[in-house]
Write a protein that holds these residues in place. Structure first.
Motif, short mmCIF file in Angstrom:
data_model
loop_
_atom_site.label_atom_id
_atom_site.label_comp_id
_atom_site.label_asym_id
_atom_site.label_seq_id
_atom_site.Cartn_x
_atom_site.Cartn_y
_atom_site.Cartn_z
N ALA A 51 0.62 -1.23 -0.05
CA ALA A 51 -0.09 0.05 -0.06
C ALA A 51 0.81 1.18 -0.06
O ALA A 51 0.35 2.51 -0.61
N GLY A 52 2.17 1.24 0.68
CA GLY A 52 2.74 2.44 0.73
C GLY A 52 3.97 2.51 -0.27
O GLY A 52 4.63 3.39 -0.23
N GLU A 53 4.02 1.53 -0.99
CA GLU A 53 5.18 1.43 -2.18
C GLU A 53 4.87 2.56 -3.17
O GLU A 53 3.92 2.75 -3.85
N ARG A 54 5.90 3.33 -3.26
CA ARG A 54 6.11 4.54 -4.08
C ARG A 54 6.44 4.18 -5.78
O ARG A 54 5.84 4.87 -6.46
N PHE A 80 -5.44 0.47 -1.78
CA PHE A 80 -4.86 1.69 -2.35
C PHE A 80 -5.63 3.01 -2.33
O PHE A 80 -4.86 3.86 -2.32
N ARG A 99 -6.81 5.98 -6.74
CA ARG A 99 -5.33 5.52 -7.34
C ARG A 99 -5.45 5.29 -8.81
O ARG A 99 -6.23 4.25 -9.16
N GLY A 132 2.05 4.14 -7.97
CA GLY A 132 2.75 4.11 -6.47
C GLY A 132 2.00 5.13 -5.77
O GLY A 132 1.33 5.81 -6.33
N ALA A 133 2.22 4.78 -4.66
CA ALA A 133 1.76 5.53 -3.52
C ALA A 133 2.43 6.93 -3.79
O ALA A 133 3.51 7.01 -3.85
N PRO A 174 4.42 10.92 1.24
CA PRO A 174 3.35 10.90 2.54
C PRO A 174 3.83 12.49 3.06
O PRO A 174 4.96 13.29 2.84
N ARG A 213 -7.16 3.49 7.22
CA ARG A 213 -6.16 2.48 6.75
C ARG A 213 -6.00 1.64 7.77
O ARG A 213 -5.36 0.35 7.54
#
Length: 292
Positions: free
Chosen positions: A153-156, A179, A183, A224-225, A228, A241
């Protein structure tokens, strides 16, 4: 003198995409290990070549048992050509065990580069291509699939998946849940074939489209995410989340820590958001009863 293991890319749809060296290797190989010998026969007919060596099957069901036999042939000086049904061997296809065993024995391993559904889908997706990761097929079971998606989920980096057509709608819906519905993604169907189709849009929109039924070979590319930021997600989103991670089997304490780390904020902020969401859910029914 040991032999050489040759991994050969095969067309993912259009046989005209076969690399020129493939025909030469099919003739020169002492042994051809094919995922499906019938498909290999159709390919050699399309290329108008006659295999020069013996042909053996090498697929998921016999990969473990046949690998030692092929390694022995390589150790004896044979040139072994490995081909799968489409694309590069060992990329979500048989081959990894044989490559690892050959490397361990000091046997030369080379490749005939060819078509790749991963790179083709990535290139036409319209999503960032400078950094990406390939995730293969998501797990078939809903709970395991949700947990795997949660890990990413946090993968850029841009994410690339394979999926079966009958599971596409469920997978896209799960991606939208984990996601985020907005997205961006692309569903690439039947790449290089007659009915090639690329659908681009938000995950929620693609999930609704897929619910009507989709056929063919599928590759999914997901943006990708975003980077942040402390003020990027409000309390409700932070609580959501955490809830997604809990639904996938993660303990609340670990879920809060993971969400906080991904968002770049203190754990206390996420904890307070979860408490606030819980209180809001409890207050709602009480207010309703007061009106009746």
């Amino acid at each position: 003198m040991t032999g050489t293991l040759v991994l050969a890319g095969t067309p993912i749809g259009d046989t005209a995409d076969a690399p020129p060296r493939l025909a030469a290797e099919l003739v020169a190989a002492d042994v051809i290990a094919a995922e499906d010998t019938r498909r290999l026969r159709r390919l050699t007919q399309a290329l108008d070549v006659q295999p020069g060596g013996r042909v053996v099957s090498y697929f998921e069901g016999n990969e473990s048992a046949r690998t030692p036999e092929l390694v022995d042939a390589l150790a004896g000086g044979a040139r072994v050509l490995l081909v799968t049904d489409a694309g590069m061997p060992s990329v979500s296809d048989p081959g990894y065990r044989l490559v690892a065993a050959a490397v361990e024995r000091g046997i030369a391993v080379t490749a005939v580069p060819g078509p790749s559904a991963v790179l083709t889908a990535l290139a036409v997706s319209g999503l960032p291509v400078d950094r990406f990761c390939f995730e293969g097929f998501p797990p078939r079971k809903a709970g395991e699939r949700l947990a795997r998606l949660r890990e990413a989920a946090g993968e850029r980096r841009t994410l690339v998946y394979f999926e079966a057509p009958h599971r596409l709608a469920d997978t896209l819906a799960a991606m939208a849940e984990v996601f985020g519905a907005d997205r961006r993604a692309a569903v690439c169907r039947e790449l290089t074939k007659t009915y090639e189709e690329v659908r681009r849009g938000p995950l929620e929109e693609l999930a609704a489209w897929a619910a009507e039924g989709v056929r063919g070979e599928i590759t999914i590319v997901v943006e990708g995410a975003a980077e942040p930021g402390p003020d990027e997600a409000g309390p409700a989103e932070l609580a959501r989340r955490v809830a997604v991670r809990e639904a996938a089997g993660e303990r609340r304490k670990e879920a809060i820590a993971a969400v906080a780390q991904a968002a770049g904020i203190p754990k206390r902020v996420v904890f307070d958001a979860v408490v606030a969401a819980k209180n809001a859910a409890q207050d709602g029914p009480r207010e309703g009863k007061g009106h009746h």
